[in-house]
Enzyme design. Structure first.
Site, PDB file in Angstrom:
ATOM      1  CE  LYS A 281      -4.042   1.878   2.303  1.00  0.00           C
ATOM      2  NZ  LYS A 281      -5.106   1.554   3.259  1.00  0.00           N
TER       3      LYS A 281
ATOM      4  CD  GLU B 274      15.985   9.384  -3.700  1.00  0.00           C
ATOM      5  OE1 GLU B 274      16.427  10.461  -4.060  1.00  0.00           O
ATOM      6  OE2 GLU B 274      16.603   8.603  -2.964  1.00  0.00           O
TER       7      GLU B 274
END
Lengths: 696, 328
Positions: free
Chosen positions: A590, A662
């Site tokens: 999630k 990232e």
């Protein structure tokens, strides 16, 4: 004591602090209000280079509510910091427009702002230079690039191979300066108690703030406590302490009262770091079947006069594709500008925009499908170091992404698909981000009632780190997450590396696992008997991480974009974004999904909107608010989805995880730009792709 | 923000009188622009006279079929009014294209007309700006002006008017009702706002103390076929790079009448009278639309970095005309 076989790592779990956050109970830095509080407002320099000649502090201290006006003439002395940005009010020099040159402290925020606005400052201004250009006479080769990569690399004879290649791409790309704009700007409440300093501060690492500020104020680290349980985003801008936290501590020291200081949105554009603008040249040489023989990637970037930050723009090119002849270089120029800093995927994000745009140009030149081209050049081992990859599943991401995206029927011809007034196109790009971990410490504790507490000075900047660590600890402690309390965000806890470089969970998780394992072993030795005072163990991962075998460790991904470009206006809208990632074991599907699609949204924003405009005359970033600095808003983000290829990589850390913060942004801008080319036939090599570059 | 006095006006006359007494005073409507400017230090009134209670928030139909829109009507209420929706779709589209739902709930019709430019230099008190501080200079001319004027600007100011609503109202020939020191009067819409000349600090022809009380939109039967198209850098929350408001009356393939205004191109909502004139009586074809657009835009003198606005404005205007012609 409850034991359970459930594996919480890998399963979906709601954020443990979710209720606190949505009900407003979670307190952020600015929401701490100790007694006798005063407000500090910094005054920015109005020239880009020069000397502060005089500041009329006497006039503003007469104003209602004003307690002090601090400037270099009366500020407490600090030790010389490694990063001169933190030498707040220590000299009369102005290194860039917007640099703090004074701080006004008043009883209320309004009074402090008003006084700061009225403060009269005289300067001896000097001519400034704020323009990044490739032929700048002061362009130089930095000693290394962030954090510690070689500045240049070379293998084989790239010039000769490029000259001999039957197919070549030789193109210049540029990316603008961009500013991190987390929802919560930097904020600090500083409280001195004798020689003890407490900071309620918004940052990405409480230990790092403590370790940076202690020597600056001549204090032993244990005299500083940094408390930051909740942080409203950072994206890198809070990874290293910025002038604001020093300013707050300094102001509080000067007035002898607790001081609250929040950076305004406008001021963020000068003092909290930004992504350097880049100019990049990429040269690719290939056989007619698209196999690369030469890769050359040169990057030109800027830093400030007072501190060197050399972004690692070409480092992904060093390991992305196979080619026997290769060269990467970085050149830097020091200008009268604020110091650039980390911004989500520093280096990789702008570097991969150039490389992956060039790969698309090569696919067009070779008439090869861009997915196939990337697969064809996938290396068996790290092309420059020769190290084996701990795992590398770029090809799986490309293939599975292509399947889910519906890539197979793609007509490669550019500029020919119309839907009403819209030109439609699709594009692809690869993404990658290194997988590292840094030594951290943690403690694990159990109580006679069977509950556990894990402590580590980790930071949850909104990523779900607290939740992931709870899952990791629960598995190791063979219990359920509701019996585990994970304490983070406090420098009084065991030292931890910052939330940055996509290393947080891997680094902290390793320490948490080791501390929990120690505890379980100790419990086993005691046959499960917990003393009345509880039982605590600790771990330090320095040795373990120092001793790990060398591998090329990276996460990979592939981004697919579908765009529509208005034929009359050049307005570009991203209809679909799909990212596929291979990032080891996913700890919490999630929160991981949020990380992936959040990064991709930021990449969309980078592709189409974000640009900090340098004003040459005044030498500052001009569009310093959300009305002018455009970030993708709801209506711009239509259909963004992410999936992942689970990897079983034993060479990473006890969880088998790679960082995911990232990699979502990397490649996205190129995928969008490649889709714009496919839609229009126009290749935009300079971000952002705004309508003025497409309207005809 | 500087401390200021606040007063709620009881009626229009006393509001005007209050401003007459205090040259440092300003009216406060929705506050969606003024309060921002106060925070930035761009505006620093020492007295705010709140006119939200006295401004009419009614939209009434006049005998000749026109609409009288009270100055206090909230932008969101304007867009949900059935009469406005039916008669002037482009006015509704223009207001909906502006700002966000939250801001539209606060902003008033009167205040919207008096929005100030979003030129970066105007909004940054650390920099010169002739509009904010007459005589200090205009750094936008040589600096960042990508989103600034291509028409009607002067050497002292290249700012654009930011309102979307005003562009549609300019096309519709709206008439602004004003209560002033010498009593009530009306100001026709293209004419409320003024080109910068050498007094760029004056956005409008209003005199100190003038209070907008209502906006009258005259009856215009063919405005039921009208459209507002806003081109911006992202899909929402952005000021127009270029916008067009067009009402078109086509019969038997010939343009009987039209109303055109451009936004984002000048210091005022730009009524495109040359294009209108060129189109009246012309065949409703892409060629004629292009010719008319080019005739209007021949006046453009773009700055260094905003030349793209000329083809952009042409394309948007032509496309909007084609769409309306095809729909009729």
């Amino acid at each position: 004591m409850t034991t359970t076989a459930a594996a919480y790592v890998g399963s979906t779990m709601d954020r443990v602090e979710g209720l606190e956050k949505v009900t407003g109970q979670a307190r952020y830095a600015f929401e701490h209000s100790p007694r006798d509080l005063a407000y500090a407002v910094p005054v920015p320099a109005a020239v880009a280079r020069g000397e502060v000649r005089s500041i009329d502090v006497d006039a503003v201290v007469q104003l209602p509510g004003v307690i002090a006006a601090i400037w270099h003439g009366n500020a407490p002395r600090l030790s010389t910091p490694e990063n001169a940005e933190l030498a707040v009010l220590q000299s009369s020099r102005v290194a860039y427009r917007g640099q703090y040159i004074a701080i006004v402290v008043a009883e209320t925020l309004q009074e402090a702002r008003e006084a700061a606005q009225r403060l009269r400052v005289e300067y001896d201004a000097e001519p400034h230079d704020v323009e990044l250009r490739v032929d700048h006479p002061e362009m130089y080769r930095p000693d290394h690039v962030n954090p510690n990569y070689p500045t240049d690399t070379e293998l084989g004879d790239p010039d000769a191979a490029f000259a001999a290649a039957p197919v070549v791409v030789d193109a210049m790309y540029s990316t603008p300066a961009e500013h991190n704009n987390p929802m919560e700007p930097q904020a600090t409440v500083a409280v001195w108690d004798g020689d003890g300093l407490t900071l309620y501060d918004s940052n990405q690492g409480a230990s790092a703030v403590r370790d940076t500020l202690a020597p600056l104020f001549g204090l032993p680290p244990e005299n500083i406590r940094v408390i930051s349980p909740h942080v409203g985003g950072g994206f890198g801008s809070k990874a290293a302490p910025k002038p604001s936290v020093v300013a707050a501590a300094l102001a509080a020291k000067q007035v002898g009262r607790p001081v609250k200081l929040a950076v305004t949105r406008q001021q963020m554009f000068a003092v909290t770091g930004y992504r350097t603008p880049t100019i990049q040249r990429v040269r690719l040489g290939a056989d007619t079947d698209g196999r690369l023989t030469a890769i050359m990637h040169e990057a030109f970037e800027q830093s400030s006069r007072i501190h060197e930050f050399a972004e690692q723009t070409t480092t992904p090119t060093r390991m992305m594709y196979a080619a026997p002849n290769r060269r990467t270089t970085h050149r830097l120029v020091r200008l009268d500008v604020p110091t650039p800093s980390y911004m989500r995927a520093p280096g990789e994000a702008p570097g991969m925009f150039a490389l992956e745009s060039a790969m698309d140009e090569l696919a067009v030149a070779c008439k090869i499908d861009p997915v196939e081209l990337r697969i064809r050049n996938d290396p068996a081992a790290d092309p420059e170091s020769g190290l084996p990859f701990s795992s590398r599943n770029l090809v799986a991401c490309l293939r599975e992404g292509a399947r889910r995206f519906g890539w197979a029927d793609r007509d490669p011809a550019p500029g020919v698909r119309r839907r009403g007034r819209w030109l439609i196109g699709t594009g692809v790009a690869s993404s990658t981000y290194p997988t590292y971990r840094v030594a951290s410490q943690a403690t694990a504790r159990c109580e006679p009632d069977g509950t556990f507490t894990v402590r580590i000075a980790a930071s949850d900047i909104g990523t779900g780190a607290r939740t992931a660590l709870t899952q990791i600890a629960a598995d190791e402690l063979r219990t359920s997450p509701d019996r585990v309390r994970v304490g983070i965000g406090d420098s009084a806890m065991p030292s931890a590396m910052v939330a940055g470089g996509s290393m947080g969970t891997a680094s902290w998780g390793t320490a948490v696992v080791r501390a929990c394992q120690e505890l379980m072993e100790e419990l086993d030795r005691r046959a499960g008997e917990v003393p009345a005072t509880g039982l605590e163990t600790s771990a330090d991962t320095s040795e373990e991480i120092g001793a790990q075998r060398r591998f090329a460790r990276h996460a990979f991904g592939a981004q697919f974009a579908e765009v529509a470009v208005d034929a009359d206006t050049g307005e570009t809208r991203v209809l679909r974004l799909l990212g596929g990632f291979a990032a080891g074991r996913i700890i919490n599907p999630k929160t991981a999904r949020s990380q992936f699609i959040g990064g991709m949204t930021m990449g969309l924003s980078m592709a189409l909107m974000e640009e900090s405009l340098m004003d040459d005359e005044f030498g500052d970033y001009l569009n310093h608010d959300f009305a002018q600095y455009h970030i993708a808003a709801c209506a711009d983000v239509r259909d963004v989805d992410a999936f992942w290829v689970e990897e079983d990589d034993p060479h990473l850390n006890p969880m088998g995880s790679k960082g995911i913060g990232e990699i979502g942004i990397v490649g996205t801008a190129a995928a969008v730009a490649n889709a714009v080319y496919h839609a229009t036939g126009v290749r935009i090599r300079d971000l952002p792709i705004r309508l003025d570059k497409l309207v005809r | 923000m500087r401390p200021f006095d606040y007063r709620r006006a009881d009626d229009a006359r006393s509001a005007v009188a209050a401003l007459d007494e205090r040259p440092d005073a300003m009216y406060l409507g929705g506050g969606t622009n003024l309060v921002d400017l106060m925070r930035l230090g761009v505006a620093s009134p020492e007295l705010l006279v709140d006119v939200t209670r006295i401004s009419s928030s009614a939209i009434e139909e006049s005998r000749d079929g026109g609409l009288l829109i009270g100055a206090g009507v909230r932008n969101s209420d304007l867009t949900s009014d059935p009469l406005v929706r039916l008669r002037h779709p482009m006015l509704v589209q223009a207001v909906l294209a502006g700002a966000s739902g939250q801001i539209r709930n606060m902003a008033t019709v009167g205040g919207n007309l008096l929005q100030r430019t979003r030129c970066s230099y105007f909004q940054d008190v650390s920099k010169p700006c002739n509009k904010r501080l007459p005589g200090s200079g205009c750094p936008a001319r040589e600096g960042d002006h990508r989103n600034l004027a291509i028409m009607g600007y002067s050497g002292s100011c290249v700012a654009t008017h930011p309102s979307d609503m005003a562009v549609a109202l300019a096309a519709l020939g709206a008439i602004v009702h004003v209560e002033g020191r010498r009593g009530p009067r009306t100001v026709p819409m293209p004419g409320l706002h003024r080109l910068p000349g050498d007094e760029p600090d004056r956005d409008t022809v209003l005199e100190p103390g003038d209070l907008i009380t209502a906006v009258e939109v005259p009856a215009l039967s063919f405005a039921t076929r009208s459209h507002y198209r806003k081109v911006r850098d992202r899909a929402s929350f952005a000021f127009a790079v270029v916008s067009v408001a067009v009402a078109l009356d086509v019969a038997d393939g010939v343009v009987r009448d039209c109303r055109i205004a451009l936004g984002g191109v000048a210091h005022v909502p730009w009524r495109a009278e040359l294009a209108e004139e060129a189109l009246r009586g012309s065949p409703a074809t892409a060629t004629e639309f292009t010719r008319a657009a080019e005739e209007e835009l021949a006046q453009a003198r773009p700055l260094r970095d905003n030349g793209f606005k000329v083809p952009l404005a042409r394309n948007v205007l032509v496309r909007t005309l084609i769409d309306l012609a095809e729909a009729s």
